[in-house]
Each structure stands twice: as C-alpha cells, then as structure tokens.
Motif scaffolding. Structure first.
Motif, mmCIF file in Angstrom:
data_model
loop_
_atom_site.group_PDB
_atom_site.id
_atom_site.type_symbol
_atom_site.label_atom_id
_atom_site.label_comp_id
_atom_site.label_asym_id
_atom_site.label_seq_id
_atom_site.Cartn_x
_atom_site.Cartn_y
_atom_site.Cartn_z
ATOM 1 N N THR B 78 -2.093 -12.490 -49.407
ATOM 2 C CA THR B 78 -0.815 -12.613 -49.666
ATOM 3 C C THR B 78 -0.443 -14.044 -50.173
ATOM 4 O O THR B 78 0.430 -14.104 -51.052
ATOM 5 N N LEU B 79 -0.867 -14.962 -49.586
ATOM 6 C CA LEU B 79 -0.497 -16.241 -49.900
ATOM 7 C C LEU B 79 -1.103 -16.616 -51.444
ATOM 8 O O LEU B 79 0.106 -17.022 -52.140
ATOM 9 N N ASN B 80 -2.175 -16.049 -51.805
ATOM 10 C CA ASN B 80 -2.584 -16.266 -53.045
ATOM 11 C C ASN B 80 -1.829 -15.460 -54.026
ATOM 12 O O ASN B 80 -1.543 -15.667 -55.080
ATOM 13 N N MET B 81 -1.173 -14.115 -53.568
ATOM 14 C CA MET B 81 -0.720 -13.490 -54.577
ATOM 15 C C MET B 81 0.778 -14.161 -54.734
ATOM 16 O O MET B 81 1.304 -13.982 -55.936
ATOM 17 N N TYR B 82 1.343 -14.760 -53.901
ATOM 18 C CA TYR B 82 2.720 -15.482 -54.236
ATOM 19 C C TYR B 82 2.346 -17.092 -54.685
ATOM 20 O O TYR B 82 3.356 -17.699 -54.940
ATOM 21 N N LYS B 83 1.196 -17.206 -54.789
ATOM 22 C CA LYS B 83 0.623 -18.507 -55.431
ATOM 23 C C LYS B 83 1.398 -19.829 -54.722
ATOM 24 O O LYS B 83 1.905 -20.727 -55.227
ATOM 25 N N VAL B 84 1.266 -19.573 -53.583
ATOM 26 C CA VAL B 84 1.873 -20.650 -52.552
ATOM 27 C C VAL B 84 0.923 -21.832 -52.497
ATOM 28 O O VAL B 84 -0.386 -21.835 -52.691
ATOM 29 N N LYS B 85 1.598 -23.000 -52.537
ATOM 30 C CA LYS B 85 1.064 -24.412 -52.955
ATOM 31 C C LYS B 85 1.088 -25.063 -51.625
ATOM 32 O O LYS B 85 0.225 -25.673 -51.315
ATOM 33 N N LYS B 86 2.293 -25.126 -50.932
ATOM 34 C CA LYS B 86 2.616 -25.952 -49.863
ATOM 35 C C LYS B 86 3.117 -25.149 -48.827
ATOM 36 O O LYS B 86 4.118 -24.458 -48.831
ATOM 37 N N ILE B 87 2.674 -25.660 -47.588
ATOM 38 C CA ILE B 87 2.974 -24.707 -46.378
ATOM 39 C C ILE B 87 3.319 -25.763 -45.250
ATOM 40 O O ILE B 87 2.756 -26.656 -45.098
ATOM 41 N N VAL B 88 4.408 -25.365 -44.451
ATOM 42 C CA VAL B 88 4.781 -26.193 -43.566
ATOM 43 C C VAL B 88 4.642 -25.464 -42.236
ATOM 44 O O VAL B 88 5.292 -24.242 -42.237
ATOM 45 N N GLY B 106 -11.480 -19.129 -48.934
ATOM 46 C CA GLY B 106 -10.889 -18.940 -50.043
ATOM 47 C C GLY B 106 -9.367 -19.262 -50.159
ATOM 48 O O GLY B 106 -8.690 -18.933 -51.118
ATOM 49 N N GLY B 107 -8.759 -19.974 -49.141
ATOM 50 C CA GLY B 107 -7.494 -20.288 -49.035
ATOM 51 C C GLY B 107 -7.160 -21.643 -49.402
ATOM 52 O O GLY B 107 -7.520 -22.509 -48.072
ATOM 53 N N ASN B 108 -6.872 -22.320 -50.359
ATOM 54 C CA ASN B 108 -6.659 -23.759 -50.503
ATOM 55 C C ASN B 108 -5.219 -23.972 -50.844
ATOM 56 O O ASN B 108 -4.544 -23.711 -51.718
ATOM 57 N N TYR B 109 -4.584 -24.819 -49.578
ATOM 58 C CA TYR B 109 -3.179 -24.955 -49.807
ATOM 59 C C TYR B 109 -3.162 -26.476 -49.462
ATOM 60 O O TYR B 109 -3.579 -26.878 -48.472
ATOM 61 N N GLU B 110 -1.707 -27.044 -49.619
ATOM 62 C CA GLU B 110 -1.417 -28.158 -49.081
ATOM 63 C C GLU B 110 -0.751 -27.892 -47.687
ATOM 64 O O GLU B 110 0.239 -27.164 -47.768
ATOM 65 N N VAL B 111 -1.012 -28.360 -46.581
ATOM 66 C CA VAL B 111 -0.605 -27.704 -45.395
ATOM 67 C C VAL B 111 -0.197 -29.021 -44.304
ATOM 68 O O VAL B 111 -0.798 -29.891 -44.294
ATOM 69 N N ILE B 112 1.215 -28.896 -44.097
ATOM 70 C CA ILE B 112 1.597 -30.146 -43.035
ATOM 71 C C ILE B 112 2.545 -29.644 -41.962
ATOM 72 O O ILE B 112 2.758 -28.309 -41.932
ATOM 73 N N HIS B 113 2.368 -30.398 -40.797
ATOM 74 C CA HIS B 113 3.146 -29.985 -39.721
ATOM 75 C C HIS B 113 4.538 -30.486 -39.959
ATOM 76 O O HIS B 113 4.813 -31.152 -40.458
ATOM 77 N N HIS B 114 5.485 -29.805 -39.260
ATOM 78 C CA HIS B 114 6.900 -29.801 -39.421
ATOM 79 C C HIS B 114 7.213 -31.471 -39.107
ATOM 80 O O HIS B 114 8.075 -31.914 -39.432
ATOM 81 N N THR B 115 6.700 -32.034 -38.049
ATOM 82 C CA THR B 115 6.816 -33.555 -37.679
ATOM 83 C C THR B 115 6.550 -34.289 -38.903
ATOM 84 O O THR B 115 7.340 -35.182 -39.201
ATOM 85 N N GLN B 116 5.588 -34.167 -39.710
ATOM 86 C CA GLN B 116 5.313 -35.007 -40.759
ATOM 87 C C GLN B 116 6.316 -34.545 -41.922
ATOM 88 O O GLN B 116 6.712 -35.666 -42.746
ATOM 89 N N PHE B 117 6.765 -33.255 -41.962
ATOM 90 C CA PHE B 117 7.985 -32.945 -43.016
ATOM 91 C C PHE B 117 9.156 -33.695 -42.904
ATOM 92 O O PHE B 117 9.772 -34.109 -43.597
#
Lengths: 455, 248
Positions: B78-88, B106-117
């Motif tokens: 799903t994530l790759n289909m939507y070409k997601v790059k950044k996840i919070v 096979g899932g490579n995204y920039e992932v951050i926690h909401h406190t960081q965001f």
C-alpha cells in the motif's frame, strides 16, 4: 636446572590442557547456526576499544566500575611481570628484564605494585559485596551453590595471585641487601620497598630464599590454574569480552532479525512472487530455536561470555515484579545446555543419534544429535512469556551480550513450529490476520477522523 | 490517502495512526489532537484510513512471524503504491517497526515520531505553545522503551515539555534506565505471568513518588498502563496521564 625442568613440564602441560579446554568451548559455541557478523569492521573495533578495553558500559554504576577497573588494569599490567616469570622459569635466570630496562624497571614494577594493592582492596570489597552486604543481584534464584562458589573461588584466586607477587618482591628486596651478588639491586619498589623489610626483615637468608621462591611459584601456579579453570567458570569473560564485543550485532536494537524463508513464503502466498521452492522440501521446516543447535553461534558466545553479574536481571521489569524471567538465567541455561550437548557428542554414544541416523555408521555430530531434550527443559514457557522486549537487559550488559535475542527465537519456535504459546495471543493474531487490527472491532478504522477537522 | 491522491494532491507526510490511535478511546483523542496541530500548522497530510493495517509489531514480538509478514507486506504494498516518502507515527511501536523492520522487507521510508515532528514544527515557527493549564505544574516524563532505549530519543520530548512552562521532574529510573510500563512484547494482549506485582503499578508508584500532578508519555500503550496504575492507586482525580500532543 631441576627447577627449570619442573617449570617447563608444568607450563607445557598446563598450556596443552588449557588448549584442549578452549577448543571445547570454541566447538560448543559453534554448535549454533552460522551467522555472518563481520560487516563494518571499523564500528566493531570501536566497540572492542570502547566497551571491552575502555570499560565504557561499566561506568553506568560507579562503585563496581572503579573497583573492577583496579582489578582489570592490574591484570593487564601484570602481564609484563608474568612474561618475565616465564623467561626466568625457562632459562633459569633471575629478573631478566631488570638490566635491560634499567631505571624503567623499578618504575614499571612499582606501577604494577600500586595497582596490585588497589586490586587487593577491590577484591576484598567484592567479597564483602557478595558475602556480607549481600547485594540483591548476587542472590537471585539462579545463583545456586555453584555460581556463588565460582565467584568466590575467582576472588580468592585473585588474592592468592597478589599474595604471591608481594612475597616474591618483598623477599627479593631484602635479599638484594643480604646477597647482592645473586639478587642484583633493581631500584626501589613502591610497595615492596618498605613492606618487604617490614614483613621479612627479621629472616635469615635461607628463609628469605624460601619466601621468594614460594611467592614466585604461588603466582605462576595460580596463573596456570586460572587458565585451566576459566573455561568452566563464569570468569571466562576476561577472554571472551573482546571477541564478544567485536561480534556484537550492529543493527538497530529495534530490528528483530528478518526470517527470509517466512517472508518469501508469504510473498508467494500473496502472489507477489512466483511460488517458492519451499513446498518442494519433504521435511517440515522448523522455525525459531528450541536448542543450542538452532540458536545462532553468537547467542552461545554470549552465554559463555556472561560473568553472571546480574545487571540485566536487576533492571528486568518482569524480574523486578516477581516474575520468573531472569535474563541472566537464560544465558546460564544456554551455556549449561551447550555444555551438555558438547559432552554428549564427545561421548560418541550411538543412543544420542537421531532416529533416522541410528542404523547408519555416522559419527555423532551436531547435525545428527538428538538426546530427546531441548532448551525447553532448562527454560520454562512462563519465563519466555514474561518478557516485554523492553531492551533494558540489552542496555545493561557491559560486554554487549543480547539476552533478548534468544528469548525471541524461542518464542518463534513455540508459536511457529509448535503452534503453542499463550492462548490470550490467539485472538490478537487472528484479528491482525483477518481485520488488520490488534482488536476485533467492527468500526471503520478512520471513524475517529470525523472529529479531527479544524484546529 | 485514496481520496487525497484522487484529488490530485501529493501530501507531504503520511500520518500513521496505528491500531490504538484508530480504536482505543484514549488514543483516538491523541490522533485527533495531533491532526488538529497539523491543521493549525498548515501541513498537508493524509492517513491511509481503511487501507492501514497493524504494522505487525505485537505479532512479531510474540513470535508469530507469519502474521507479521502478512500484515507488513500488505502495508508495504500500500505504502509503495502511494509512493509514500515520509511517515509520522504517534505510536512508538508502529514507529519502530516501520523505521527499523520494514526496510528488510522492501519498505524504505523516512519515519519520525510525532514528538520529533512537533519539535520540528516549533523550530520552523509553524506552531507555538503556551503553558496554559500546564504552567507551573509538576510534570514527570515516562520514556517509552521503543522511543527511548530502542531508538535513543530522550531529549526531544523533554524539550517539548519544558516549553510548557512547567516544572519537569525526573523519575528515579529515567532515559536509558527507564522502566517499561509492562505492555511491550505483546504483553498488552495477555494476562501477566504470575508474580508479586504488575509492572505498571511499579512504574506508576515511581511516577507518583515524584509528586508530579501530570505524567507525560508518548505511547498509547504506556498511557493505558499508567492510567490503569493511577486508577489502581486511586489517584485519578489528582494525577493525569497525558500524551505530549495533548493541548488544553
């Protein structure tokens, strides 16, 4: 001459026997499965330098860290004196380094002596912490008679080593005045320089020679005994801490090792890849680990490196609240089981052959071994089920042992291979599998979002 | 996400809500609060909605790799289909699994926690906070294992709390020594093994010992565990457990 011969025979026998014992430990570690842990050597050397040589993680707790540092540095530095003892012993010379090092010699010996006094104090403090102060982590249920005796034997052995050094040096200092022809003046030793005359100043030359030889032999015999005792003792960490920190997994703590065989099977089920070859196998695959032979070799090296300090157990939330789980016990159990499997393989008894290998004339190896037992005979389900995977044990270990990894491998075996495990988990598994949520709730996943408009 | 993409937009971030954020009444409030902050900051974001599945963290840690792989591979599709790059993420368990475990699948995204965001948004001046109801109050911060010890984020949440003008007090075991709330490793979904005490009670006692009126946390499961602990200690009227994103 007689002394040289006796010395050489004892040393070579001790080294040969120790060699055998260390090869056994190596073989037992390699009972585990292959795992390549050689990537990024730069980072690995950094771990060895900081964590093993530099004692970095010890300093989370100051008091034991400083006491341990005294013993550790004394141990490292004494190797100079030990080397001299070996040369003197083999070639029948006395204080071989002294003329070559000149003024440096008394400085080095003085440095060793001061560290030895600090190590002596630290050892007494450690004995007191274990036996008088009764620090809780040394008295958990897995600390039965042998682990307790083992720890005390090591500490008493250390005292013996130090007594040997001071008898040897102290008597030598006095002899240098009595018989300078045989006992060449070496310059002032920081401790023995005054302790020697104080303790042995009243003795005649014959008595002094006996004390000097007694100290010399006591020290070297204790060293050799130590060397042969380490492979059966928790004290093996003085050797294995170095390779163990080098081979420590460098991945994020948050990453459980992937299982490509499961991933590929699921991918083919989902139609993401063509059907995997796995279906061709006639034997049902086993997942996870139920014994030392299905753990990684690194899990077993971890177990042999463990010095049973109990820092992991003392911070484990399950253990703190009275649950049976103790990360230290998991490691002690893995080591005990590795010893058992190793001994049984050495016995070459055919009753330990797997059923399908029995009629063939195979030699007993880790691949065809089956004694009808497993790690589950050592580690109960209750212990495994109590883990919260909080990584406190991983954080606590001063030599980068990972007690969490084998717990999760055993959980995988229980769930995947045995289809067992806590019944409470079944609804969660079913729900994740069928509805993509940990709870079976009929509402839409984004029902809440209608309230999320505005700011 | 489907609607946003259909409208021709390409949102900057994906807010990964997680099972708790979607279904747990308490965590839903955190999801709503976080969305409102994003709205206020003018961030273009989307959620996967019905297309989001459990990341598989509890299944994997319980030992069920099959269930983990099924849900994880589905999510990655799903994530790759939507070409997601950044996840919070608002959940440390989702955060950890997406960040550290999906790459091997096979899932490579920039992932951050909401406190960081949140910290990032404040630095950029997109949002600001006032102490308000929290100013002057004693607050203690509970490090979740998967944000703290596992991913090494200790300071960002504390800096956020300090901006609220309150008095931050540390528990005896904090940061890398922080005590687990008792929910991790799929414990949330089973009864405790026999013992003397529940882990959340041990941790709640430690938090109450600081004299704090507010226990701040960053994980929906920690919040449930600590809230239960506070209730068990009959302190629910004087001590509150809040997520860092809560505003009043």
């Amino acid at each position: 001459m007689l002394q040289q011969i006796v010395f050489s025979i004892i040393v070579f026998y001790a080294l040969w026997n120790a060699g055998k014992l260390y090869m056994r430990v190596r073989r037992n570690i390699l009972l585990g499965k292959d795992e390549d842990l050689t990537d990024n050597p730069g980072k690995r050397w950094q771990n060895v330098m900081l964590v093993a040589f530099g004692q970095k993680k010890m300093f989370k707790r100051w008091i034991p860290a400083v006491l341990h540092l005294f013993i550790y540095v004394a141990f490292l530095m004494t190797q100079v004196e030990l080397l001299e003892i070996f040369i003197d012993g083999f070639f029948g010379v006395h204080r071989f380094f002294a003329p070559y090092l000149g003024i440096l010699y008394p400085i080095i010996i003085s440095f060793i002596e001061i560290l030895s006094v600090l190590a002596f104090i630290a050892t007494i403090a450690f004995l007191a912490r274990r036996n008088v102060l009764k620090i809780p982590r040394f008295h958990k249920s897995e600390m039965t008679w042998w682990p307790k005796l083992d720890a005390n034997l090591i500490l008493l052995g250390e005292l013996t080593l130090l007594i040997g050094i001071f008898c040897m040096n102290g008597a030598d200092v006095v002899l240098q005045k009595v018989d300078p022809e045989h006992y060449h003046p070496t310059g002032f030793f920081a401790i023995s320089g005054w302790l020697g005359p104080l303790l042995f100043g009243w003795m005649n030359e014959g008595g002094l020679v006996i004390i000097e030889r007694f100290g010399w032999w006591l020290h070297i015999l204790t060293v050799l005994a130590f060397l042969n005792y380490l492979p059966i003792s928790k004290h093996l960490h003085i050797m294995l801490a170095f390779p163990n920190t080098w081979y420590a997994r460098l991945n994020s703590r948050g990453e459980m090792p992937n299982m490509p065989e499961v991933m590929n099977e699921v991918k083919s089920m989902m139609g993401l890849t063509p059907a995997a070859d796995m279906a061709m196998d006639d034997e049902l695959p086993e997942f996870g680990a139920n014994d030392v032979t299905s753990l990684s070799w690194k899990n077993i090296m971890d177990a042999y490196t463990c010095t049973e300090c109990g820092r992991c157990t003392s911070v484990c939330p399950a253990n703190l609240t009275g649950k049976k789980l103790s990360p230290r016990k998991i490691l002690m159990d893995i080591r005990d089981r590795a010893e058992e499997v190793g001994n049984k393989i050495d016995s070459e008894e055919t009753r330990y052959l797997k059923a399908d290998a029995k009629d063939k004339a195979y030699a007993l190896t880790k691949d065809n071994f089956d004694d009808g037992k497993s790690l589950f005979d050592y580690i109960t389900r209750e212990e495994l089920h109590a883990c919260t995977t909080c990584n406190a044990c991983v954080e606590a270990c001063p030599v980068l042992i990972n007690p969490l990894d084998p717990i999760l491998r055993l959980r995988r075996y229980e769930i995947l291979t045995e289809s067992a495990g806590p019944q409470d988990w079944v609804p969660m598994f079913t729900s994740v599998e069928n509805s993509g949520s940990v709870w079976q709730i009929p509402d839409d996943r984004d029902k809440w979002a209608k309230d999320a408009v505005g700011s | 996400m489907a609607d946003v993409v259909a409208a021709g937009k390409n949102p900057e971030i994906l807010f990964w809500v997680g099972c708790a954020g979607s279904y747990d009444a308490r965590a839903q409030k955190v999801s709503i609060a976080f969305c409102k902050i994003l709205n206020k900051a003018g961030i273009e974001y989307a959620i996967l909605g019905k297309e989001e599945s459990c990341t598989g963290d509890p299944a994997r840690r319980a030992g069920n790799e099959f269930v983990f792989q099924m849900t994880a591979l589905q999510n990655i599709e799903t994530l790759n289909m939507y070409k997601v790059k950044k996840i919070v993420c608002t959940c440390p368990h989702c955060f950890n699994t997406l960040k550290n475990e999906y790459p091997a699948l096979g899932g490579n995204y920039e992932v951050i926690h909401h406190t960081q965001f949140l910290q990032q948004l404040m630095e950029e001046g997109k949002i600001s906070v006032q102490g308000g109801a929290f100013s002057g109050k004693k607050v203690t911060y509970h490090d979740s294992c998967y944000i703290g010890r596992v991913n090494g984020i200790y300071e960002v949440p504390r800096q956020l709390l300090e901006k609220l003008d309150n008095q931050l007090v540390e528990m005896e075991r904090g940061k890398e020594r922080g005590l687990c709330c008792g929910a991790g490793g799929a414990q949330m979904f089973k009864e405790d093994e026999p013992g003397d005490k529940r882990i959340n009670i041990e941790r709640t006692e430690e938090a109450l010992d600081t004299g704090a009126e507010i226990i701040a946390a960053n994980c929906p499961f920690c919040i449930t565990m600590l809230q239960d602990g506070v209730k068990a200690k009959e302190k629910q009227d004087s001590v509150m457990v809040y997520d860092l994103s809560h505003r009043q």
